[in-house]
Design an enzyme around this catalytic site. Structure first.
Site, PDB file in Angstrom:
ATOM      1  N   ASP A 259       2.804  -7.338   4.998  1.00  0.00           N
ATOM      2  CA  ASP A 259       2.316  -6.253   5.852  1.00  0.00           C
ATOM      3  C   ASP A 259       2.401  -6.786   7.282  1.00  0.00           C
ATOM      4  O   ASP A 259       3.139  -7.758   7.546  1.00  0.00           O
ATOM      5  CB  ASP A 259       0.879  -5.852   5.452  1.00  0.00           C
ATOM      6  CG  ASP A 259       0.427  -4.560   6.144  1.00  0.00           C
ATOM      7  OD1 ASP A 259       0.924  -3.480   5.788  1.00  0.00           O
ATOM      8  OD2 ASP A 259      -0.418  -4.627   7.059  1.00  0.00           O
TER       9      ASP A 259
ATOM     10  N   LYS B  59      -5.207  -4.540  -1.160  1.00  0.00           N
ATOM     11  CA  LYS B  59      -4.759  -4.989   0.166  1.00  0.00           C
ATOM     12  C   LYS B  59      -5.503  -6.274   0.487  1.00  0.00           C
ATOM     13  O   LYS B  59      -6.605  -6.507  -0.005  1.00  0.00           O
ATOM     14  CB  LYS B  59      -5.078  -3.945   1.238  1.00  0.00           C
ATOM     15  CG  LYS B  59      -4.202  -4.045   2.465  1.00  0.00           C
ATOM     16  CD  LYS B  59      -2.861  -3.353   2.260  1.00  0.00           C
ATOM     17  CE  LYS B  59      -1.965  -3.450   3.473  1.00  0.00           C
ATOM     18  NZ  LYS B  59      -0.817  -2.532   3.355  1.00  0.00           N
TER      19      LYS B  59
END
Ligand code: NAD
Length: 419
Positions: free
Chosen positions: A149, A109
């Site tokens: 995201d 991430k």
């Protein structure tokens, strides 16, 4: 002064969930220690020029949590709340999410602490290009594959792909997923996460004998995940009685016109001023009486503070980490079923996997094929998890973690640890 009560970090929440499942598995102690440590955390400065000419500096992060099953995989978040702790938790969750739907990826991430809403298109592009340039050596189709995201878009993925390709002097669409179609994106990727949320919700509603038509749905967050999920529920005859975004909540007992809300956000940038429902606070929205509640905004929305006032029969976690472990226990005790994030929102990374595979083959699938394969993966893994949950008498969340941890550990054992 040190605060008397320290809030548990997001990574702390993630580890609590991991431990609940790991305690039920016969895990080697050394491997367990290794799983609680990210493989690599990168923090770097992102200097960029404002449109005014002023030099500004933001902070960028990329965490590559685990590579046992393949290249790291996970989105990039542009949000003022981005911290190393949050990005690490999200990379940890990606590890289990990819394993839960059996994809050949590890977990990663990234993020930049910034408010994308306050930046011009040019400023966003310069931040994205500098972010990508800083990561050139450690990302790539066989190393780490980012995706969108919160706060990032297909356009941002396009800039990322271009910057990487320029640096390595090679057209490399497979370095990032969630790209625009014209650059090697996959059909169905934009809708994939919300579609996956609705697919597992429908499967669980069937198990609970909850009819779809006129069932009452509340969705928190009206971005990529929330708006598509709301649309899918509405298409199947459900009544979406509440939606929300940063501007607050909008409630309508007769059902919100979801298509009109989506058009409103497209034209106005947010739901602020949307007239299709009565304005309520985000807190009140979560506590509305409904059959299905879909938190699809950010972490820590369902907490010990409000868990006893949640009036849903089923919670489907569109967001990552929306429920704290303490709230999760209260909800379970109250008989509220929770479909956990690592399964419920895995539709996005599943179609990202399809995109990566299509880019590498240079051969693109029709949308019907993407959607059929997505449904097969979501429904079969949901059934497998539900079966284990019943067999072991545990929650869907614990069952999902048990399956994911077991798959990652099997890969680690088969590879051996290079120690
Ligand atoms: P997005 O940026 O498209 O939308 C986020 C939405 O949440 C916006 O409507 C925003 O206004 C709203 N929001 C922000 N803070 C809020 C608050 N305090 N209360 C109510 N609403 C608030 O982001 P997204 O891609 O839809 O992601 C939402 C969640 O889903 C995140 O947790 C993300 O990690 C997760 N997720 C996204 C994907 C994906 O493919 N995009 C995949 C898996 C999981």
């Amino acid at each position: 002064m040190i605060a008397a009560v320290r809030e548990v970090s997001v990574f702390g929440d993630a580890i609590a969930y991991f431990n609940e499942a790991a305690n039920l598995l016969d895990l080697d102690a050394g491997l367990r220690r290794l799983l609680l440590q990210p493989s690599r955390q990168i923090i770097f400065a992102i200097p960029f020029q404002r449109d005014s000419g002023e030099l500004e500096v933001y902070t960028g992060y990329r965490v590559q949590y685990n590579f046992a099953r393949g290249p790291a995989k996970g989105g990039i978040r542009f949000h003022p709340g981005v911290t190393l702790d949050e990005v690490t938790a999200l990379a940890f969750w990606m590890t289990w999410k990819c394993a839960v739907v059996d994809l050949p990826f590890g977990g990663g991430k990234g993020g930049v602490t910034c408010d994308p809403g306050s930046l011009s298109k040019g400023e966003l592009e310069r931040i994205t290009r500098r972010y990508a340039a800083e990561l050139v050596e450690v990302v790539g189709p066989d190393k780490d594959v980012p995706a969108p995201d919160v706060g990032t878009t297909p356009q941002i993925m396009g800039w990322f792909m271009d910057t990487y390709s320029m640096h390595v002097r090679q057209h490399t669409p497979g370095v990032v997923t969630g790209k625009p179609l014209i650059l090697g994106g996959s059909r169905g990727r934009v809708e994939a996460t919300g579609r996956g949320v609705s697919l597992v919700a429908f499967a669980q509603m069937k198990k609970m004998d909850l009819p779809l038509v006129n069932s009452r749905i509340v969705v928190q967050g009206f971005g990529n995940v929330g708006s598509v999920a709301a649309q899918m529920f509405a298409e199947r005859g459900c009544l979406v009685v509440g939606i929300s975004d940063v501007s607050g909540g909008y409630a309508n007992d007769r059902g919100i016109d979801v298509a009109a809300a989506i058009a409103y956000v497209r034209d106005h940038g947010s739901l602020a001023g949307f007239g299709g429902g009565e304005h309520v606070s985000n807190g009140a929205l979560l506590e509305m009486a409904c059959d299905v509640l879909v938190p699809a905004a950010l972490e820590k929305q369902l907490t010990l503070e409000n868990a006893s006032r949640i009036h849903a029969k089923l919670i489907v976690e569109g967001a990552n980490g929306p429920t704290t472990p303490e709230a999760d226990h209260v909800l379970t005790e109250r008989g509220i079923v929770v479909i956990p994030d690592i399964l419920a929102n895995a539709g996005g990374v599943t179609v990202s996997y399809f995109e990566w595979a299509q880019d590498r083959a240079g051969f693109f699938w029709k949308e019907a094929e993407v959607n059929a394969r997505l449904a097969d993966i979501m429904e079969s893994n949901f059934a497998h998890i539900a079966e284990l949950a019943t067999l072991r008498g545990v929650s869907l969340r614990t069952a999902a973690y048990m399956i994911a941890i077991d798959r990652v550990v099997q890969s680690m054992e088969a590879r051996g640890v290079y120690a």
